[in-house]
Design a protein around this motif. Structure first.
Motif, PDB file in Angstrom:
ATOM      1  N   ARG A   5      21.841  85.131  16.322  1.00 60.68           N
ATOM      2  CA  ARG A   5      22.490  83.814  16.407  1.00 60.68           C
ATOM      3  C   ARG A   5      24.005  83.941  16.527  1.00 60.68           C
ATOM      4  O   ARG A   5      24.672  82.975  16.918  1.00 60.68           O
ATOM      5  CB  ARG A   5      22.194  82.989  15.150  1.00 60.68           C
ATOM      6  N   PHE A   6      24.529  85.061  16.157  1.00 58.28           N
ATOM      7  CA  PHE A   6      25.970  85.219  16.038  1.00 58.28           C
ATOM      8  C   PHE A   6      26.517  86.080  17.165  1.00 58.28           C
ATOM      9  O   PHE A   6      25.814  86.945  17.681  1.00 58.28           O
ATOM     10  CB  PHE A   6      26.311  85.815  14.663  1.00 58.28           C
ATOM     11  N   PRO A   7      27.747  85.834  17.582  1.00 56.17           N
ATOM     12  CA  PRO A   7      28.768  84.916  17.027  1.00 56.17           C
ATOM     13  C   PRO A   7      28.555  83.457  17.412  1.00 56.17           C
ATOM     14  O   PRO A   7      29.207  82.575  16.846  1.00 56.17           O
ATOM     15  CB  PRO A   7      30.066  85.448  17.616  1.00 56.17           C
ATOM     16  N   THR A   8      27.688  83.198  18.396  1.00 58.76           N
ATOM     17  CA  THR A   8      27.381  81.811  18.717  1.00 58.76           C
ATOM     18  C   THR A   8      25.956  81.741  19.227  1.00 58.76           C
ATOM     19  O   THR A   8      25.374  82.756  19.630  1.00 58.76           O
ATOM     20  CB  THR A   8      28.350  81.247  19.769  1.00 58.76           C
ATOM     21  N   CYS A   9      25.398  80.513  19.215  1.00 59.63           N
ATOM     22  CA  CYS A   9      23.998  80.340  19.573  1.00 59.63           C
ATOM     23  C   CYS A   9      23.873  79.233  20.612  1.00 59.63           C
ATOM     24  O   CYS A   9      24.217  78.081  20.329  1.00 59.63           O
ATOM     25  CB  CYS A   9      23.166  80.012  18.336  1.00 59.63           C
ATOM     26  N   PRO A  10      23.358  79.526  21.827  1.00 59.74           N
ATOM     27  CA  PRO A  10      23.214  78.482  22.849  1.00 59.74           C
ATOM     28  C   PRO A  10      22.199  77.417  22.476  1.00 59.74           C
ATOM     29  O   PRO A  10      22.243  76.308  23.016  1.00 59.74           O
ATOM     30  CB  PRO A  10      22.772  79.270  24.092  1.00 59.74           C
ATOM     31  N   ALA A  17      31.551  78.761  17.452  1.00 60.54           N
ATOM     32  CA  ALA A  17      31.941  80.169  17.298  1.00 60.54           C
ATOM     33  C   ALA A  17      31.864  80.548  15.829  1.00 60.54           C
ATOM     34  O   ALA A  17      31.669  79.693  14.950  1.00 60.54           O
ATOM     35  CB  ALA A  17      33.348  80.395  17.845  1.00 60.54           C
ATOM     36  N   SER A  18      32.007  81.841  15.584  1.00 63.34           N
ATOM     37  CA  SER A  18      32.052  82.328  14.206  1.00 63.34           C
ATOM     38  C   SER A  18      32.903  83.587  14.157  1.00 63.34           C
ATOM     39  O   SER A  18      32.940  84.373  15.109  1.00 63.34           O
ATOM     40  CB  SER A  18      30.643  82.609  13.679  1.00 63.34           C
ATOM     41  N   ASP A  19      33.578  83.767  13.054  1.00 66.05           N
ATOM     42  CA  ASP A  19      34.422  84.946  12.838  1.00 66.05           C
ATOM     43  C   ASP A  19      33.995  85.624  11.547  1.00 66.05           C
ATOM     44  O   ASP A  19      33.721  84.954  10.533  1.00 66.05           O
ATOM     45  CB  ASP A  19      35.895  84.546  12.739  1.00 66.05           C
ATOM     46  N   GLU A 140      11.605  77.151  15.974  1.00 66.33           N
ATOM     47  CA  GLU A 140      11.741  77.397  17.412  1.00 66.33           C
ATOM     48  C   GLU A 140      12.861  78.392  17.696  1.00 66.33           C
ATOM     49  O   GLU A 140      12.733  79.250  18.582  1.00 66.33           O
ATOM     50  CB  GLU A 140      12.021  76.074  18.133  1.00 66.33           C
ATOM     51  N   ILE A 141      13.951  78.286  16.962  1.00 73.69           N
ATOM     52  CA  ILE A 141      15.088  79.180  17.195  1.00 73.69           C
ATOM     53  C   ILE A 141      14.721  80.620  16.860  1.00 73.69           C
ATOM     54  O   ILE A 141      14.998  81.555  17.631  1.00 73.69           O
ATOM     55  CB  ILE A 141      16.310  78.713  16.380  1.00 73.69           C
ATOM     56  N   ILE A 142      14.096  80.853  15.728  1.00 66.70           N
ATOM     57  CA  ILE A 142      13.751  82.227  15.343  1.00 66.70           C
ATOM     58  C   ILE A 142      12.697  82.806  16.275  1.00 66.70           C
ATOM     59  O   ILE A 142      12.716  83.996  16.624  1.00 66.70           O
ATOM     60  CB  ILE A 142      13.292  82.286  13.862  1.00 66.70           C
ATOM     61  N   GLU A 143      11.767  81.959  16.743  1.00 68.33           N
ATOM     62  CA  GLU A 143      10.754  82.427  17.690  1.00 68.33           C
ATOM     63  C   GLU A 143      11.377  82.761  19.042  1.00 68.33           C
ATOM     64  O   GLU A 143      10.903  83.656  19.756  1.00 68.33           O
ATOM     65  CB  GLU A 143       9.657  81.376  17.850  1.00 68.33           C
ATOM     66  N   TYR A 144      12.429  82.029  19.416  1.00 65.10           N
ATOM     67  CA  TYR A 144      13.122  82.311  20.678  1.00 65.10           C
ATOM     68  C   TYR A 144      13.698  83.724  20.668  1.00 65.10           C
ATOM     69  O   TYR A 144      13.559  84.487  21.636  1.00 65.10           O
ATOM     70  CB  TYR A 144      14.227  81.278  20.884  1.00 65.10           C
ATOM     71  N   TYR A 145      14.327  84.147  19.574  1.00 63.82           N
ATOM     72  CA  TYR A 145      14.931  85.470  19.504  1.00 63.82           C
ATOM     73  C   TYR A 145      13.876  86.553  19.298  1.00 63.82           C
ATOM     74  O   TYR A 145      14.054  87.695  19.750  1.00 63.82           O
ATOM     75  CB  TYR A 145      15.991  85.509  18.406  1.00 63.82           C
ATOM     76  N   LEU A 146      12.791  86.237  18.652  1.00 65.59           N
ATOM     77  CA  LEU A 146      11.695  87.209  18.554  1.00 65.59           C
ATOM     78  C   LEU A 146      11.125  87.520  19.935  1.00 65.59           C
ATOM     79  O   LEU A 146      10.850  88.683  20.280  1.00 65.59           O
ATOM     80  CB  LEU A 146      10.596  86.670  17.629  1.00 65.59           C
ATOM     81  N   LYS A 147      10.951  86.452  20.716  1.00 63.16           N
ATOM     82  CA  LYS A 147      10.451  86.647  22.071  1.00 63.16           C
ATOM     83  C   LYS A 147      11.454  87.431  22.909  1.00 63.16           C
ATOM     84  O   LYS A 147      11.082  88.270  23.754  1.00 63.16           O
ATOM     85  CB  LYS A 147      10.168  85.299  22.719  1.00 63.16           C
ATOM     86  N   SER A 207      24.028  77.866  10.144  1.00 62.96           N
ATOM     87  CA  SER A 207      24.989  77.375  11.110  1.00 62.96           C
ATOM     88  C   SER A 207      24.708  75.946  11.520  1.00 62.96           C
ATOM     89  O   SER A 207      25.360  75.412  12.378  1.00 62.96           O
ATOM     90  CB  SER A 207      24.989  78.265  12.358  1.00 62.96           C
ATOM     91  N   GLU A 208      23.696  75.332  10.894  1.00 62.98           N
ATOM     92  CA  GLU A 208      23.355  73.941  11.169  1.00 62.98           C
ATOM     93  C   GLU A 208      23.431  73.140   9.878  1.00 62.98           C
ATOM     94  O   GLU A 208      22.445  72.981   9.180  1.00 62.98           O
ATOM     95  CB  GLU A 208      21.940  73.835  11.732  1.00 62.98           C
ATOM     96  N   PRO A 209      24.580  72.658   9.505  1.00 61.44           N
ATOM     97  CA  PRO A 209      24.717  71.929   8.236  1.00 61.44           C
ATOM     98  C   PRO A 209      23.947  70.621   8.283  1.00 61.44           C
ATOM     99  O   PRO A 209      23.662  70.075   9.331  1.00 61.44           O
ATOM    100  CB  PRO A 209      26.233  71.686   8.127  1.00 61.44           C
ATOM    101  N   THR A 210      23.663  70.098   7.099  1.00 57.14           N
ATOM    102  CA  THR A 210      22.904  68.851   7.022  1.00 57.14           C
ATOM    103  C   THR A 210      23.686  67.667   7.555  1.00 57.14           C
ATOM    104  O   THR A 210      23.134  66.594   7.724  1.00 57.14           O
ATOM    105  CB  THR A 210      22.521  68.572   5.558  1.00 57.14           C
TER     106      THR A 210
END
Length: 694
Positions: A5-10, A17-19, A140-147, A207-210
């Motif tokens: 996911r880092f430094p950024t996630c589409p 961004a993230s530092d 969905e996000i974690i499955e996207y990177y697993l794939k 990276s997704e606050p409430t």
């Protein structure tokens, strides 16, 4: 997969961004802790972004990977807004204790809203909306990177093994910690509604606050549903003004809809809107307007004779108020109640209008912040042009314009008679330009044609008195019985305070001692208006003109020219030596007025100089054939004790420019009186520019 996911996630557009701000690795590489500062562009909740006064919101996220225990702990908290809102998020990836092929995921988040410029509930709703939707999104996000890993040929990552020197130590010092199964919070938690501090089970990543996600449109929905379409500048003005109120105003903070009305009334000039809003809030507190619907009951006279009431809604969903002004005895209401009671009643109508707007907003699912007023002028006549009544109306308009801006969506004026231009000339200068643009005026039956009433009101709810089929429960009005009239002294004794001192004056008229009022006219063609009630006895009303000023009355209250009595003053201006036709002239034919009569009239002056209004004792005429008094005259004379009459009067001079194009209506109005004033008559006129009506 998570580290990708880092430094950024589409997949998370708001995650810009993230530092890396801190990183630690143990010597055996079993522990890896990395702390990042994540930059978020909260585009969806526009209000929150503007409240913060910054372009981006920052969260701090700490990821702790323990390869030895096969766990990944994630902690996140907000850096921006931290003095107002505290968001803490905890996530954990672990291996299932009974099946090593399974990965368990747990997440909890706490939201503690201390203050947020009055938008506390909005922030809470944003978090609640994400409760269910983000669980699926996180998966969905974690499955996207697993794939993605699988596509790169990475399907297996070997387990961490300690160095040889550390194996014995690790096997004895670090027993496996049991892992609790994932917790499932029922959906009912979101339905019941949570307080400002709640534990939320959501699946949004650190990276997704409430506070919001790209597809979160709750704030936008709130604006669209309750406030309407606003530009970013207008939103900013609303938030800045509300923030200022939160920080400085001690009393009740008005709702966003009401603040927005004041901003719109001043074209979103914050300084001007703040000034009139603060004045209005002070006025509301001083007069306890917030409680008027609960604490004030209209007098029965208003309930019986005030010809106005709410009637369904127009085609735009605005509450519809119907006012049958032509059938309403405005003078009788003022004389029976005083201006204060009328003002309170109008304020209660406006407060009820605000309440109905809120209800209709919920019913129709769109912002409704104003109402429509339908005014029927059938029956409007000179009685409605009674100057004290018009003055009361102007004062009411002034108060409403100052404290209820932008609440009138549309004003439909129907069946406007020829006398209407006079009333409009008097009233229109006191009405805001934006408000005047909302007026639609129909003469006669024009409202029944194209562009008429059907364009704004459904056929099914057009009132019956306008030719529709819907029964309208608005009172029919009518003349207020004079038995209900009260004098200014009576109103004062009952502690009913008028806005100003009473505009009426009392005068006593004696046999041989008329009461006279001097009016100096500088510009010809000015209009002298008067209104008076004959409270006791019969009098003769005259108007005279003189080129020279009469001598002022003597201050001696017992002198011949000035008499003061408990029932009112008596002033005589015409000197005994003056001769009619030489020193002064009569400009109106004498008008005999009986006890109990109300008289209104006007006179257009032809010459500058001094005009004298005179109320004179009316002597009973003898019978022409017998020279003996009639029985009726004798009985009437017995009712007048000590040959004394009493009148209450009011006079005013109006410049001719105030009657531009309206004098024709003023002159011709005497021929079109409605049944409301069937007893009204006009005097014979000495010239075409004079008018007297009872």
């Amino acid at each position: 997969a998570y580290e990708r996911r880092f430094p950024t996630c589409p997949l998370i557009p708001m995650f810009v961004a993230s530092d890396t701000v801190n990183e630690y690795k143990s010597e055996d590489e079993a522990i890896h802790v990395i702390e990042r500062r994540c930059k978020l562009d909260i585009d969806a909740p526009r209000l929150l972004k503007k409240i913060a006064g910054v372009d981006y919101v920052y969260f701090v996220q700490k990821n702790s990977l323990n390869r030895r225990e096969r766990t990944l702990h994630i902690e996140a908290y907000n850096e921006t807004f931290s003095n107002r809102v505290i968001i803490n998020e905890h996530c954990c990836y672990t291996v299932h204790p009974d099946n090593e092929d399974w990965t368990c995921f747990e997440q909890s988040a706490s939201l503690d809203i201390k203050s947020f410029f009055g938008f506390e509930s909005t922030v809470e709703k944003i978090a609640m909306k994400q409760y269910t939707s983000n669980i699926k999104k996180g998966k969905e996000i974690i499955e996207y990177y697993l794939k993605q890993l699988e596509e790169e040929g990475i399907t297996f990552v070997p387990r961490w093994t300690p160095p040889v020197a550390c194996k014995l130590e690790s096997s004895t010092s670090h027993p496996r910690r049991p892992v609790s199964p994932a917790i499932n919070i029922p959906d009912s938690a979101t339905k019941e509604g949570l307080n400002n501090k709640e534990i939320l089970n959501t699946s949004n990543s650190p990276s997704e606050p409430t506070a919001g996600t790209p597809d979160d449109k709750l704030d936008a929905d709130y604006i669209k549903r309750y406030l309407g379409d606003l530009t970013p500048m207008q939103e900013s003005c609303l938030i800045r003004l509300r923030q200022w109120l939160q920080e400085t105003h001690k009393g009740k903070i008005p709702k966003d809809e009401h603040i927005l009305r004041f901003l719109r009334a001043r074209d979103f000039n914050i300084d001007k809107a703040r000034e009139i809003l603060c004045q209005s809030l002070t006025w509301r507190k001083q007069h306890q307007v917030d409680y008027i619907l609960d604490t004030w009951n209209p007098p029965q006279v208003l309930q019986d004779y005030y010809a106005g009431g709410w009637h369904h809604h127009d085609k735009d969903g605005r509450p519809l108020y119907v006012l049958r002004l032509g059938q309403m005895d405005t003078k009788g209401l003022v004389r029976a109640l005083g201006e204060e009671a009328l003002l309170r009643y109008v304020l209660s109508i406006n407060e009820e209008g605000l309440r109905r707007c809120e209800e209709n907003t919920k019913v129709f699912g769109r912002p409704i912040s104003s109402w429509t007023c339908l005014v029927d002028l059938e029956g409007l006549n000179m009685r409605h042009l009674w100057r004290p009544g018009v003055k009361a109306l102007l004062r009411i308009i002034e108060v409403v314009e100052a404290n209820y801006p932008e609440t009138l969506g549309r004003l439909l004026i129907l069946r406007a008679p020829r006398v209407f231009p006079v009333l409009w000339t008097l009233v229109s200068p006191f009405i805001d330009d934006n408000t005047r643009k909302k007026f639609l005026i129909y003469a006669g039956n024009d409202y029944q044609g194209p562009g008429g009433l059907l364009d704004y009101i459904d056929k099914e709810i057009i009132p019956d008195f306008l030719g529709g089929e819907c029964m309208c429960e608005v009172p029919e009005g009518g003349l207020v019985p004079k038995s209900l009239y009260r004098t200014a002294e009576e109103l004062e004794n009952e502690d009913i305070k008028l806005w100003t001192e009473t505009i009426y004056q009392s005068a006593s008229v004696f046999k041989g001692a008329p009461h006279e009022v001097l009016i100096q006219i500088v510009d010809a063609s000015s209009v002298i208006t008067w209104d008076f009630d004959v409270c006791k006895g019969d009098i003769v009303f005259n108007i005279f003109h003189s080129k020279r000023a009469p001598q002022p009355p003597k201050k001696d209250s017992l002198g011949a020219h000035s008499i003061t009595s408990p029932g009112g003053n008596n002033v005589q201006l015409i000197d005994k030596v003056w001769q009619l036709g030489r020193d002064y002239s009569m400009v109106e034919s004498p008008l005999i007025c009986k006890e109990g009569e109300s008289v209104q009239g006007s006179h257009v002056t032809r010459w500058p100089g001094f005009y004298i209004l005179q109320w004179k004792f009316h002597s009973m005429p003898a019978c022409a054939t017998t020279n003996l008094p009639r029985v009726d005259d004798v009985l009437a004379s017995l009712q007048v004790s000590s040959h004394k009459c009493k009148v209450m009067y009011y006079t005013e001079v109006i410049g001719s420019e105030d009657f531009r194009g309206s004098m024709t209506s003023l002159e011709s109005s005497h021929s079109g009186f409605s049944q409301l004033s069937a007893a009204t008559t006009s005097s014979s006129q000495s010239h075409s520019s004079s008018m007297i009506s009872r």
